[in-house]
Design a protein around this motif. Structure first.
Motif, PDB file in Angstrom:
ATOM      1  N   ALA A 296     -33.132 163.082 -27.878  1.00 11.86           N
ATOM      2  CA  ALA A 296     -32.513 162.470 -29.058  1.00 11.86           C
ATOM      3  C   ALA A 296     -31.775 163.513 -29.886  1.00 11.86           C
ATOM      4  O   ALA A 296     -30.673 163.267 -30.394  1.00 11.86           O
ATOM      5  N   GLN A 297     -32.381 164.694 -30.020  1.00 10.00           N
ATOM      6  CA  GLN A 297     -31.726 165.750 -30.800  1.00 10.00           C
ATOM      7  C   GLN A 297     -30.494 166.277 -30.074  1.00 10.00           C
ATOM      8  O   GLN A 297     -29.495 166.627 -30.693  1.00 10.00           O
ATOM      9  N   LEU A 298     -30.543 166.325 -28.734  1.00 13.60           N
ATOM     10  CA  LEU A 298     -29.379 166.760 -27.963  1.00 13.60           C
ATOM     11  C   LEU A 298     -28.220 165.778 -28.113  1.00 13.60           C
ATOM     12  O   LEU A 298     -27.055 166.189 -28.210  1.00 13.60           O
ATOM     13  N   ILE A 299     -28.528 164.480 -28.137  1.00 21.76           N
ATOM     14  CA  ILE A 299     -27.479 163.477 -28.308  1.00 21.76           C
ATOM     15  C   ILE A 299     -26.829 163.631 -29.677  1.00 21.76           C
ATOM     16  O   ILE A 299     -25.604 163.590 -29.818  1.00 21.76           O
ATOM     17  N   GLU A 300     -27.655 163.833 -30.701  1.00 18.03           N
ATOM     18  CA  GLU A 300     -27.118 164.058 -32.048  1.00 18.03           C
ATOM     19  C   GLU A 300     -26.255 165.319 -32.077  1.00 18.03           C
ATOM     20  O   GLU A 300     -25.180 165.343 -32.672  1.00 18.03           O
ATOM     21  N   THR A 301     -26.719 166.370 -31.410  1.00 23.43           N
ATOM     22  CA  THR A 301     -25.971 167.628 -31.379  1.00 23.43           C
ATOM     23  C   THR A 301     -24.639 167.449 -30.663  1.00 23.43           C
ATOM     24  O   THR A 301     -23.621 168.016 -31.060  1.00 23.43           O
ATOM     25  N   THR A 302     -24.624 166.640 -29.587  1.00 22.24           N
ATOM     26  CA  THR A 302     -23.377 166.357 -28.876  1.00 22.24           C
ATOM     27  C   THR A 302     -22.354 165.739 -29.825  1.00 22.24           C
ATOM     28  O   THR A 302     -21.181 166.136 -29.849  1.00 22.24           O
ATOM     29  N   ALA A 303     -22.805 164.782 -30.612  1.00 24.49           N
ATOM     30  CA  ALA A 303     -21.897 164.128 -31.561  1.00 24.49           C
ATOM     31  C   ALA A 303     -21.377 165.129 -32.589  1.00 24.49           C
ATOM     32  O   ALA A 303     -20.179 165.158 -32.896  1.00 24.49           O
ATOM     33  N   ARG A 304     -22.266 165.962 -33.121  1.00 25.04           N
ATOM     34  CA  ARG A 304     -21.860 166.924 -34.154  1.00 25.04           C
ATOM     35  C   ARG A 304     -20.888 167.962 -33.595  1.00 25.04           C
ATOM     36  O   ARG A 304     -19.880 168.295 -34.230  1.00 25.04           O
ATOM     37  N   LEU A 305     -21.172 168.468 -32.388  1.00 22.81           N
ATOM     38  CA  LEU A 305     -20.268 169.440 -31.777  1.00 22.81           C
ATOM     39  C   LEU A 305     -18.927 168.800 -31.448  1.00 22.81           C
ATOM     40  O   LEU A 305     -17.866 169.426 -31.604  1.00 22.81           O
ATOM     41  N   GLY A 306     -18.973 167.557 -30.977  1.00 19.83           N
ATOM     42  CA  GLY A 306     -17.735 166.866 -30.661  1.00 19.83           C
ATOM     43  C   GLY A 306     -16.866 166.671 -31.896  1.00 19.83           C
ATOM     44  O   GLY A 306     -15.653 166.920 -31.873  1.00 19.83           O
ATOM     45  N   LEU A 307     -17.475 166.231 -32.997  1.00 16.13           N
ATOM     46  CA  LEU A 307     -16.729 166.050 -34.240  1.00 16.13           C
ATOM     47  C   LEU A 307     -16.168 167.372 -34.739  1.00 16.13           C
ATOM     48  O   LEU A 307     -15.040 167.431 -35.250  1.00 16.13           O
ATOM     49  N   LEU A 308     -16.948 168.440 -34.588  1.00 13.71           N
ATOM     50  CA  LEU A 308     -16.497 169.751 -35.035  1.00 13.71           C
ATOM     51  C   LEU A 308     -15.232 170.169 -34.288  1.00 13.71           C
ATOM     52  O   LEU A 308     -14.396 170.889 -34.816  1.00 13.71           O
ATOM     53  N   GLN A 309     -15.077 169.690 -33.052  1.00 17.21           N
ATOM     54  CA  GLN A 309     -13.961 170.127 -32.224  1.00 17.21           C
ATOM     55  C   GLN A 309     -12.750 169.192 -32.275  1.00 17.21           C
ATOM     56  O   GLN A 309     -11.613 169.653 -32.338  1.00 17.21           O
ATOM     57  N   ILE A 310     -12.980 167.874 -32.258  1.00 15.54           N
ATOM     58  CA  ILE A 310     -11.833 166.968 -32.125  1.00 15.54           C
ATOM     59  C   ILE A 310     -11.005 166.893 -33.392  1.00 15.54           C
ATOM     60  O   ILE A 310      -9.867 166.405 -33.354  1.00 15.54           O
ATOM     61  N   ILE A 311     -11.520 167.377 -34.522  1.00 15.17           N
ATOM     62  CA  ILE A 311     -10.707 167.372 -35.734  1.00 15.17           C
ATOM     63  C   ILE A 311      -9.770 168.567 -35.789  1.00 15.17           C
ATOM     64  O   ILE A 311      -9.053 168.767 -36.747  1.00 15.17           O
ATOM     65  N   ASP A 312      -9.739 169.364 -34.734  1.00 15.74           N
ATOM     66  CA  ASP A 312      -8.822 170.495 -34.679  1.00 15.74           C
ATOM     67  C   ASP A 312      -7.377 169.980 -34.771  1.00 15.74           C
ATOM     68  O   ASP A 312      -7.013 169.011 -34.114  1.00 15.74           O
ATOM     69  N   PRO A 313      -6.537 170.624 -35.588  1.00 19.22           N
ATOM     70  CA  PRO A 313      -5.164 170.120 -35.752  1.00 19.22           C
ATOM     71  C   PRO A 313      -4.330 170.222 -34.476  1.00 19.22           C
ATOM     72  O   PRO A 313      -3.327 169.543 -34.339  1.00 19.22           O
ATOM     73  N   ASP A 314      -4.697 171.082 -33.544  1.00 23.55           N
ATOM     74  CA  ASP A 314      -3.996 171.166 -32.261  1.00 23.55           C
ATOM     75  C   ASP A 314      -4.667 170.210 -31.280  1.00 23.55           C
ATOM     76  O   ASP A 314      -5.774 170.476 -30.822  1.00 23.55           O
TER      77      ASP A 314
END
Length: 460
Positions: free
Chosen positions: A325-343
């Motif tokens: 469960a914590q890994l799934i949450e971490t996946t979401a957080r890491l994904g959000l951290l990356q996809i908001i990149d302006p490039d």
């Protein structure tokens, strides 16, 4: 003990039986409960002893002997064995290992004792039912001298990995003590990597110096006593181990074609002939500033590499033990951290681009999977129930790939993500070192200052 067991039992008075001086287990612990049991029920399992002139020494049953003496037992049943010194030690080590009573260091000392008595690595491994590497690692750990062991009361509780790392620096007690003090803390891997990097840098400069002595067309001079105000030579720059292999450095020197080079600590200094009419003070100041910038850049590169190594080593060692469960949450957080990149191409490139090293090296470090197998393993596991741990490894590898040394001091789209990345890692259980915490605090302060300046400009 079975290979040495005697079928004959003899009653021997406990006053005639002594603990064996080479018993690997140094602390037999509290035997009060065992003494009470023996007093009530008698000794149910005989001791195993060897003759010692008119007395006997225990081979198996040191705790039972101590409990019998505490309970006031007179004579006890014993197997009397005929063993040479090596067989005695083998029997005691086997007995203790089978009962899991030895610390790693006690076992290491006992194994070294067996080797000292003439046993081979193969015979010890066979006797213990272990591999040759198992025996060799413990022999290395046994080489740590008492001065280093005395640096902490719980030294015997260190892991075999920590002991082998400490033993690697035999003859360097300061390094061994530093590692021993850090063992069991988040700083251990960081300190070990710094020591390894120092050794690498020393080997690098020695190799460069050897190549320079035999390099035609390169003028190798003694390092000037006053490098920034030498009357003959003007400082042009320097090369650190990060500049490449010793052979690559020689080629770069040839390309730059300086008037001379010198060896300065773990650096190669490049020199030009000084123009006598130039402003010496201005030149010296410029050289000093350049040297300071070079040193800062080198220190930052060293820190960035060490902190990245530490983060990825932690991820490799700990991700598979974290709840799904914590890994799934971490996946979401890491994904959000990356996809908001302006490039839009920055963090979202297809896995096939890993052939261009777009995170492949970092993924290999975190997962332990070789690059050529990475794509196949990922495509398989991302469709399996354990997809979350693999997703975290992918996303963390992408972030690690993007972080450059300059991102710790220059405000950029990547540097703004570093604090968030560390928060995610810490929520998983990662503990930053003091050095990481200091760099992180400086980066957050710089980001806040940049944001404040930007807001003031927008309000004007």
């Amino acid at each position: 003990m079975s290979n040495y067991q005697s079928s004959e039992i003899k009653l021997i008075n406990t006053s005639l039986i002594d603990p064996h001086p080479d018993n690997p287990r140094k602390n037999i612990g509290d035997v009060t409960d065992l003494a009470a049991s023996i007093k009530a029920n008698g000794l149910l399992t005989p001791l195993s002893v060897v003759p010692d002139r008119s007395r006997y020494r225990v081979i198996a049953g040191h705790r039972r002997l101590a409990a019998c003496k505490q309970a006031g037992t007179g004579s006890v049943p014993c197997f009397v064995l005929d063993l040479d010194p090596l067989q005695q030690l083998e029997a005691m080590v086997t007995e203790n290992c089978q009962r899991e009573q030895l610390t790693v260091l006690e076992e290491a000392d006992a194994i070294q004792g067996m080797l000292d008595l003439g046993a081979t690595t193969a015979s010890v491994a066979h006797r213990l039912g272990r591999s040759g590497d198992y025996v060799r690692d413990r022999a290395k750990a046994a080489s740590i001298d008492n001065e280093v062991r005395a640096t902490r009361d719980d030294f015997s509780q260190l892991t075999i990995g920590q002991l082998v790392a400490i033993a690697r620096y035999d003859g360097q007690p300061d390094r061994q003590k530093k590692l021993a003090q850090a063992a069991g803390t988040s700083n251990f891997d960081y300190i070990l990597r710094n020591i390894e990097r120092d050794d690498h840098n020393q080997q690098w400069i020695e190799s460069v110096a050897a190549l320079l002595k035999n390099a035609d067309g390169i003028n190798l001079i003694p390092d000037p006593e006053k490098p920034y105000s030498d009357p003959e030579w003007r400082y042009l720059g320097c090369m650190f181990p990060s500049a490449g292999t010793p052979e690559e450095v020689i080629e770069r020197i040839r390309e730059q074609n300086p008037a001379a080079v010198s060896i300065h600590m773990e650096q190669v200094y490049l020199w030009a002939r000084r123009d006598k009419t130039a402003d010496a003070e201005k030149e010296a100041r410029r050289a000093a500033e350049q040297a300071e910038r070079d040193a800062r850049r080198h220190a930052l590169e060293e820190y960035a590499a060490a902190s990245a190594d530490k983060r990825m080593a932690w991820l490799h060692a700990n991700l598979h033990g974290i709840k799904r469960a914590q890994l799934i949450e971490t996946t979401a957080r890491l994904g959000l951290l990356q996809i908001i990149d302006p490039d839009p191409q920055g963090y979202t490139r297809a896995l096939s681009t890993w052939n261009d090293k777009c995170g492949a090296e970092q993924f290999t470090t975190i997962s332990g999977i070789e690059p050529e197998r990475a794509l196949a393993e990922l495509r398989y596991h991302l469709d399996e129930p354990d997809w979350a741990v693999w997703a975290v490894q992918i996303l963390a590898a992408r972030i690690e790939w993007f972080i450059d040394p300059e991102d710790w001091t220059t405000i950029s789209d990547t540097s703004r993500r570093i604090p968030g990345y560390y928060q995610i890692l810490q929520d998983l259980g990662y503990t930053p070192t003091d050095d990481e915490t200091n760099h992180l605090s400086q980066l957050i302060a710089a980001i806040s200052e940049a944001d404040s300046d930007e807001n003031e400009e927008n309000n004007q």
